[in-house]
Design a protein around this motif. Structure first.
Motif, PDB file in Angstrom:
ATOM      1  N   UNK A   9      12.073  -6.730   7.405  1.00 32.81           N
ATOM      2  CA  UNK A   9      11.141  -5.861   6.492  1.00 32.81           C
ATOM      3  C   UNK A   9      11.967  -4.922   5.841  1.00 32.81           C
ATOM      4  N   UNK A  29       3.778   0.799  13.604  1.00 34.93           N
ATOM      5  CA  UNK A  29       2.895   0.444  14.738  1.00 34.93           C
ATOM      6  C   UNK A  29       3.555  -0.939  15.172  1.00 34.93           C
ATOM      7  N   UNK A  30       3.912  -1.830  14.244  1.00 41.03           N
ATOM      8  CA  UNK A  30       4.474  -3.203  14.700  1.00 41.03           C
ATOM      9  C   UNK A  30       5.663  -3.012  15.408  1.00 41.03           C
ATOM     10  N   UNK A  88       7.126 -10.879   1.977  1.00 41.14           N
ATOM     11  CA  UNK A  88       5.931 -12.225   2.350  1.00 41.14           C
ATOM     12  C   UNK A  88       4.810 -12.112   1.653  1.00 41.14           C
ATOM     13  N   UNK A  89       4.432 -10.955   1.208  1.00 39.85           N
ATOM     14  CA  UNK A  89       3.077 -10.853   0.656  1.00 39.85           C
ATOM     15  C   UNK A  89       2.961 -11.707  -0.755  1.00 39.85           C
ATOM     16  N   UNK A 115       4.508  -2.038  18.898  1.00 36.78           N
ATOM     17  CA  UNK A 115       4.028  -3.408  19.280  1.00 36.78           C
ATOM     18  C   UNK A 115       5.169  -4.243  20.073  1.00 36.78           C
ATOM     19  N   UNK A 144      -1.117 -10.746   6.268  1.00 38.03           N
ATOM     20  CA  UNK A 144      -1.803 -10.290   5.280  1.00 38.03           C
ATOM     21  C   UNK A 144      -2.769 -11.375   4.798  1.00 38.03           C
ATOM     22  N   UNK A 145      -2.772 -12.673   5.579  1.00 34.39           N
ATOM     23  CA  UNK A 145      -3.807 -13.501   4.936  1.00 34.39           C
ATOM     24  C   UNK A 145      -4.669 -13.673   5.795  1.00 34.39           C
ATOM     25  N   UNK A 147      -2.461 -15.162  -0.561  1.00 38.20           N
ATOM     26  CA  UNK A 147      -3.655 -15.481   0.190  1.00 38.20           C
ATOM     27  C   UNK A 147      -4.253 -16.792  -0.464  1.00 38.20           C
ATOM     28  N   UNK A 193       0.376 -15.726   7.570  1.00 37.81           N
ATOM     29  CA  UNK A 193       0.883 -14.462   7.616  1.00 37.81           C
ATOM     30  C   UNK A 193       0.002 -13.460   8.026  1.00 37.81           C
ATOM     31  N   UNK A 207      -1.595  -3.059  11.014  1.00 36.41           N
ATOM     32  CA  UNK A 207      -0.340  -2.512  10.968  1.00 36.41           C
ATOM     33  C   UNK A 207       0.618  -2.803  11.985  1.00 36.41           C
ATOM     34  N   UNK A 208      -0.093  -3.629  13.293  1.00 37.68           N
ATOM     35  CA  UNK A 208       0.601  -3.849  14.485  1.00 37.68           C
ATOM     36  C   UNK A 208       1.167  -5.148  14.325  1.00 37.68           C
ATOM     37  N   UNK A 209       0.873  -5.972  13.559  1.00 35.26           N
ATOM     38  CA  UNK A 209       1.617  -7.216  13.309  1.00 35.26           C
ATOM     39  C   UNK A 209       2.598  -7.151  12.254  1.00 35.26           C
ATOM     40  N   UNK A 210       3.639  -7.849  12.637  1.00 38.01           N
ATOM     41  CA  UNK A 210       4.918  -7.751  11.668  1.00 38.01           C
ATOM     42  C   UNK A 210       4.728  -8.627  10.335  1.00 38.01           C
ATOM     43  N   UNK A 211       4.609  -7.919   9.245  1.00 38.34           N
ATOM     44  CA  UNK A 211       4.034  -8.538   7.820  1.00 38.34           C
ATOM     45  C   UNK A 211       5.143  -9.625   7.771  1.00 38.34           C
ATOM     46  N   UNK A 212       6.481  -9.577   8.462  1.00 39.96           N
ATOM     47  CA  UNK A 212       7.413 -10.829   8.022  1.00 39.96           C
ATOM     48  C   UNK A 212       7.303 -11.937   8.665  1.00 39.96           C
ATOM     49  N   UNK A 213       6.519 -12.018   9.994  1.00 41.71           N
ATOM     50  CA  UNK A 213       6.307 -13.293  10.590  1.00 41.71           C
ATOM     51  C   UNK A 213       5.037 -13.711  10.933  1.00 41.71           C
TER      52      UNK A 213
END
Lengths: 331, 552, 452
Positions: free
Chosen positions: A250, A227-228, A325-326, A231, B157-158, A331, B155, B105-111
């Motif tokens: 990614x 989805x991103x 990145x995770x 987007x 996921x945070x 967190x 990010x 899901x629609x935000x890019x996890x890398x930025x």
């Protein structure tokens, strides 16, 4: 402790453990089986006393575990032992005083040659395959994609020696651009060295490029369904930007894995290709040793290949942890 | 062609097709859509009605394997179907923005969030990076995100789901577009979170006078958000009217039936005799996945012929309670009793009789039925396994069961699950549970993946079966409307603890436990003024996550 | 009868790959040359040894070609836009795509030009276009055969197989056709082959595919090897030995791997831990290297055919680790499904779960994996035989044939047909693996394509 550091250290420890276990498997595979290597060294006509002497000499009479730890200990201190062929030569000459050439000296220049070939291949193959993979993903379903697909599939499926002979036929025999035997020597200047090793490198490139390109393409297409990515397109970003800015960061982890996996694959592929082109590398030495059942050399070569394989996989593992990145930003 | 400048979006007689197998199948059959500046249009319909496809088509965009085969789309007088790719790209993100269903899901996890926020303004030359970052923080402030100056540098996921959804709305606003398409922005959120997001979306759209198309399947939600509502059914427009008219006076039968769903309600059953042995009794259960505690001292009883609804938001431990009862997750402390007898805590140590008595119906009928087995085999297996019936006797029993769930036996017995609709599959799941002839059935969110009309059918069927067979149900759900219609008793859970429990009639009457109150008040109602009233009543600080944080 | 069918089929075996890899190889070479020029090597450093490459690839002329290509691409797009009045196809065409079209067109022209030129040199010796021409012929013939075969498949069989053929790409139908041919050759080898695989004829080193005047012999269309055995017969028997042995090995590997993988998926706990760690260790050593090591060990116990059997077991065990990984992963994906949980809660045994619940849902990925595994095993065995450590004489086998005939490649400078000797068995290996891969690729696309 930062999670990245912790996981990295864990993986490193695991890698060392794997190497130790692998060394054990290699040692056990050839030492647990019956069959008398002392007999093999001396040949059929040897007297039992001579055989017994040799057995004592190379420690075949010691218990298995002691032999393993002796071998491992010697390995760690850099002493790779002496090959059977050298010993046979020595016994043939009939004296203890003959200077034996240790395996270390036999292997060192060949190790360099093999690394050179693998490095040359990687330099050619990695950029090409990444570029073609990204392009194929970008224009998926087009004629370009389909031709690339068929070509790479054929390339992967063909045995290395087939590709080697085809390239030899055209580039060395019919067009006479490149030499058909890759007999590099230590004193060759760099460019000539590259030139001489080019045919085996190209052969390996064909196989590895095909693999890498397909996996890069698959990794990116997999991401393009996220989805991103939709987007990003709906934000008016151009297709190239979508791939470069949104898909590639990614896809880094899978692509690193692809590259490492294929460099590890080079380790295997190099054996056949070195034999075809009579390239003086470890692969050639390994095959010769297997044919003549020269156990010490077989063990060492096998360990070198396996270590390269384990280390590359370990590197890939750690790099893909670093690119996540995770994990980098907990967190 | 009339290009009335009053209209921001004008879609005339749109036909859209999707590629399936070898042919193009119609998705939208000739729908008109118009939208004025600053107006919010609600687009509602069940799954497969084509509402998302139509929403994307309003941006001149089609997903892969979908094409617009006829009609016209004008945005502010620009013919989107004739426009070139780069011309369209210049509109997207700048004048038309999109808010997707799953923000996670629609935000890019890398930025980082702010980098994704500033991307469109920089690309379209609307603002510089510094300006856009500053503006982003201001938008975060307006959307009441916590720490607006800092949250953008995290990010995805945070950040939690509800906050991400608001950050995505801020991102859509980054270029101050004329039109935003909201594609089910709150569907994936818990009710208490949803209300907060709804309030902030409504607020910001009004502040900037942005036109919007709001896509959802939830009537109560759309009633709060939209000025006008358009109802779609399988790619056809059913009717369109302004929100109040639509709610009070729907014209078409389909629309009326949608409105009527919420009417189904079972009468409250008399209270259980005080001395009766419950069918299932959960006693002081504490459980954990490895070191992570999930349940903490949970107790409740389920009596014969009664339905106990276990309510809570995601992560509250309601499904884990079910796993403890079935023995998939042996509790650390406490016990499960069946008719007064303690059950072995691990399912592997239970005998067939014990296993038979507790059956389960799953949320996703797709994964609950083996796709390679026929309906007859799926239902026949427990019949054979527990009852020992084979051959003709087995078949006869399977046919009886199919009759029981109102599917004609001869028609369905040899079919595969993939040939059935969602509701039919769920019925097969029920039949498989019934085949074991149990006393107790766990229904795990059985209606949440289904459309409302179908869900109602399932609820009615379950109610009838309960009366006929004296079954006890444990009904796990997050949907309070379902609770209202079917439950006898309610157990409210939060963070692995039972917050409150009691008969339904008491639960829906004040006074409540504070959390139950928040949960109940967060469920949207059909009244278009509901959200306005609620905000006036409770204040913006006392809804959603903010309220939950206050409580604990 | 038999020979008239087999000869053209085998004669054209490898040529599609020749063409395809040839194009790739040249591309790679040019790229490398550019990198060398730009990055590190001034011309002065080049020694006389490297002169041939410099002469052929020639200075900077490739840059001129590239510039021409760019101009061509730009012009093509501009003309297209002008002529079609900005149809979306040309309007939205990126420059790189335009470049691609022009490049493809150039390539086709070059190929056709060379093809026409190849006939003008037919009389002269040596015919340096021989392989180019054969490759092109093979490419065209095999495409036609694939399309015809697909048409044939659309007309016979049940409704579902017809639909299957209708949706099949030409590559997959080509793959199926080739697999059928190989299967026939392998099964009926003694009937098809004109001579025995070990029969030695007095005339050794007969050159393949040339008239008698040039050293050929119509009785031995593909010639004879150094000790006078008929190459055509050995190729056909090779199908039986090489393919048969690879097949047996794969089946064995699958039996071991799938059993272990599913057991690990269903039982989990310590069974999974033990099996997975064992497989991790075995997989830490590259497959070919590990099999060479074990064969060294085995060679002190066995020889001849016994060693071949030992090799089968060794490769099967090593390969079963890969099968284990896959079937465990597939099994794990299925085990988390609610219907498995339902059958667990019903109290079903392990056997029922594996055979009745999991296996029917795992056939598609396992079948595809079988194809890939077969290719891998086949290539490993071929590589081992090529190194002289695989299938042992007296069995005729393609890998060994390549090893024995390899030197003849270098004689192609005198007579191109010489190069056929090693290329035929090598090509026979390549063609089968390519065919299997085509089919597997299509199968994988079909099972994943449903989602797209």
């Amino acid at each position: 402790m930062h999670p990245v550091l912790r996981i990295t250290l864990q993986r490193l420890a695991l890698g060392v453990l794997t190497l130790v276990i692998v060394s054990f498997v290699i040692f056990a595979a050839v030492n647990l089986l019956p069959g008398d290597f002392a007999q093999a060294i001396l040949g059929q006509g040897a007297t039992p006393e001579a055989v017994e002497a040799i057995r004592n000499d190379i420690g075949l009479n010691d218990p298995f575990w002691i032999r393993y730890f002796d071998w491992l200990g010697a390995l760690v201190s850099g002493d790779l032992g002496v090959s059977y062929s050298q010993m046979m030569f020595a016994t043939g000459m009939g004296g203890e005083d003959i200077q034996l050439i240790p395996i270390t000296e036999q292997i060192a220049p060949r190790f360099y040659n093999t690394m050179f070939l693998a490095g040359l291949t990687a330099i050619i193959a990695v950029p090409i395959s990444l570029a073609v993979g990204v392009l194929a993903a970008l224009y998926r379903g087009s004629a370009f994609d389909r031709i690339a697909n068929i070509t790479t599939l054929s390339s992967i499926s063909s045995p290395e020696f087939f590709l080697a002979y085809v390239l030899t036929l055209f580039l060395a025999v019919q067009w006479q651009i490149l030499p058909s035997l890759a007999s590099v020597t230590p004193e060759m200047p760099l460019f000539e060295r590259i030139y001489t090793a080019l045919l085996p490198a190209l052969t390996l490139t064909l196989v590895v490029t095909a693999h890498m390109m397909r996996m890069t393409r698959a990794a990116i297409i997999n991401l393009l369904a996220s989805p991103y990515i939709e987007m990003a397109r709906l934000k008016g970003i151009s297709p190239i930007q979508v791939i470069v800015k949104h898909a590639l960061p990614n896809a880094l982890a899978p692509i690193i894995n692809v590259v490492a996996l294929n460099l590890a694959y080079l380790v295997t592929g190099v054996v056949v290709v070195e034999v075809v082109f009579a390239y003086p590398g470890i692969g050639n030495l390994f095959v010769d040793a297997v044919r003549s059942r020269d156990i010490p050399v077989v063990q060492i070569c096998c360990l070198i290949f396996a270590s390269a394989y384990v280390l590359l996989n370990l590197t890939a593992d750690i790099l893909s942890i670093l690119s996540n990145p995770r994990l980098r930003h907990p967190k | 062609m009339a290009k009335d400048s009053d209209f921001l979006v004008q879609m005339n007689d749109i036909y859209i097709e999707g590629r399936s197998d070898e042919t193009w199948m119609p998705i939208i059959n000739g729908v008109d859509l118009t939208l004025r500046r600053g107006e919010v249009l609600g687009l509602i319909g069940e799954s497969g009605a084509g509402k998302s496809t139509l929403g994307l088509a309003a941006m001149g965009f089609c997903r892969d394997g979908v094409r617009i085969s006829g009609g016209e789309v004008y945005f502010d007088g620009i013919d989107l179907l004739a426009a070139g790719a780069s011309a369209k790209r210049n509109l997207l993100g700048k004048r038309i923005a999109y808010v997707a269903q799953s923000a996670a899901a629609s935000f890019n996890p890398a930025h980082r969030l702010i980098d994704q926020h500033t991307e469109a303004p920089i690309r379209h030359g609307v603002m510089s990076r510094a300006e856009s970052e500053k503006d982003g923080m201001e938008l975060y402030q307006r959307l009441r995100l916590p720490n607006p100056d800092e949250i953008g540098f995290r990010y995805p996921h945070q950040v939690s789901g509800g906050q991400l959804q608001r950050a995505m709305t801020a991102m859509a606003m980054s270029c101050r577009p004329d039109l935003i398409i909201f594609d089910e922005p709150t569907t994936a959120l818990d009710v208490t979170t949803q209300i907060e997001v709804l309030a902030s979306i409504r607020d910001i759209v009004a502040q900037f006078n942005t036109a919007a198309i709001y896509i959802t399947h939830d009537l109560a939600v759309v009633a709060q958000m939209a000025d006008r509502i358009k109802v779609l059914l399988k790619g056809d427009e059913v009717e369109e009217a302004d929100t109040r008219t639509m709610l009070t006076d729907p014209k078409e039968d389909y629309t009326k039936s949608l409105w009527a769903v919420r009417a189904f309600q079972r009468p409250q059953k008399p209270a259980v005799l005080s001395g009766a042995t419950p069918v299932i009794s959960v006693k002081n259960v504490t459980a954990a996945y490895g070191p992570v505690p999930v349940l903490n001292d949970v107790s409740f009883d389920i009596h014969e012929g009664r339905t106990v609804a276990v309510v809570g938001e995601s992560g509250s431990g309601k499904s884990t309670a079910a796993r403890c009862i079935t023995g998939l997750l042996p509790p650390k402390q406490g016990s499960i009793e069946f008719e007064g007898q303690a059950l072995p805590s691990d399912y592997r140590r239970r005998n067939r009789m014990q296993l038979r008595q507790a059956q389960m119906i799953y949320q996703m009928a797709d994964t609950a039925l083996n796709p390679r087995k026929t309906i007859g085999e799926i239902i026949g297996r427990p019949v054979q396994f527990y009852m020992g019936l084979t051959g003709a006797a087995k078949r006869k029993r399977v046919e009886e069961l199919l009759d029981e769930i109102e599917l004609p036996a001869h028609q369905y017995i040899d079919r595969l699950p993939s040939e059935l609709s969602g509701g039919q599959k769920q019925r097969i799941g029920i039949a498989r549970a019934l085949a074991a002839e149990p006393k107790f059935i766990i229904c795990d969110e059985v209606t949440s993946a289904l459309d409302q009309l179908v869900a109602e059918g399932i609820l009615r069927l379950l109610a009838r079966l309960q009366d006929d067979l004296k079954l006890s149900y444990m009904f796990i759900t997050h949907d309070l409307a379902t609770v209202r219609s079917i439950a006898d008793e309610v157990v409210v859970m939060k963070d692995g603890r039972v917050v409150e429990q009691g008969p339904k009639s008491e639960m829906f009457q004040p006074p409540h436990h504070a959390y139950t109150d928040l949960l109940l008040s967060s469920v949207p109602e059909m009244d278009p003024d509901w959200l306005t009233k609620l905000l006036a009543e409770r204040g913006i600080e006392n809804i959603g996550d903010a309220a939950v944080t206050k409580m604990s | 009868m038999s020979r008239s069918l087999v000869v053209p089929a085998i004669a054209l075996l490898f040529t599609v790959i020749v063409l395809v890899d040839f194009v790739m190889g040249i591309g790679v070479l040019w790229y490398l040359y550019a990198v060398l020029q730009i990055l590190m090597v001034p011309f002065e450093l080049m020694t006389t040894a490297t002169a041939p490459m410099v002469a052929v690839l020639g200075g900077w002329k490739w840059i001129v070609y590239l510039a021409l290509l760019c101009v061509g691409g730009y012009g093509f797009r501009a003309v297209g836009q002008r002529l079609t009045k900005n149809r979306p196809f040309y309007r939205d065409m990126p420059f790189s795509v335009a470049l691609g079209y022009v490049f493809a067109a150039t390539l086709i022209v070059v190929v056709l030009l060379n093809y026409s030129r190849s006939f003008s040199t037919l009389g002269g010796m040596p015919d340096s276009y021989f392989f180019f021409r054969s490759a092109l012929h093979f490419l065209v013939l095999s495409s036609v055969a694939a399309v015809l075969f697909r048409q044939f498949g659309c007309m016979v069989g049940t409704a579902s197989t017809r639909k299957l053929f209708r949706q099949m790409p030409a590559t997959a139908s080509f793959g199926i056709l080739i697999i059928i041919c190989y299967a026939i050759a392998a099964i009926f080898a003694p009937m098809i082959a004109p001579h025995g695989q070990e029969t030695i004829f007095p005339r050794a080193n007969i050159i393949p595919l040339v008239p008698e005047a040039m050293g050929g012999d119509p009785a031995f269309p593909l010639g004879t090897d150094q000790i006078g055995r008929d190459i055509l017969s050995r190729l056909i028997y090779g199908a039986q030995n090489t393919v048969g042995i690879a097949f047996v090995t794969t089946v064995l590997a699958f039996f071991l791997g799938v059993t272990g993988g599913f057991l690990a998926a269903v039982l989990r706990g310590w069974v999974d831990q033990v099996l997975s760690r064992l497989v991790d260790v075995l997989m830490a050593i590259p497959a070919l290297i590990f099999s060479l090591l074990l064969i060294t060990a085995a060679s002190s116990l066995f020889s001849g055919t016994g060693l071949t059997w030992a090799m089968i077991v060794i490769i099967a065990v090593i390969d079963s680790t890969r099968v284990f990984r896959l079937s465990r992963a597939v099994g794990m994906n299925i085990v988390v499904m609610d219907y498995i949980e339902a059958s667990r809660l019903r109290g079903e045994g392990v056997g029922y779960m594996i055979f009745r619940e999991i296996l029917p849902n795992a056939t598609a990925p396992l079948l595809a994996e079988f194809g890939l595994r077969f290719c891998f095993v086949f290539l490993t065995i071929a590589a081992l035989s090529f190194l002289g450590l695989g299938i042992q004489p007296p069995l005729a086998d393609w890998g060994t044939m390549v090893k024995d005939l390899g030197q003849f490649v270098n004689y192609a400078a005198f007579l191109p047909q010489y190069a056929m000797l090693p290329l035929l068995p090598a090509g026979a290996i390549a063609l089968l693996t390519v065919a299997v891969n085509f089919v597997v690729d299509w199968m994988l696309q079909r099972s994943s394509g449903l989602k797209e």
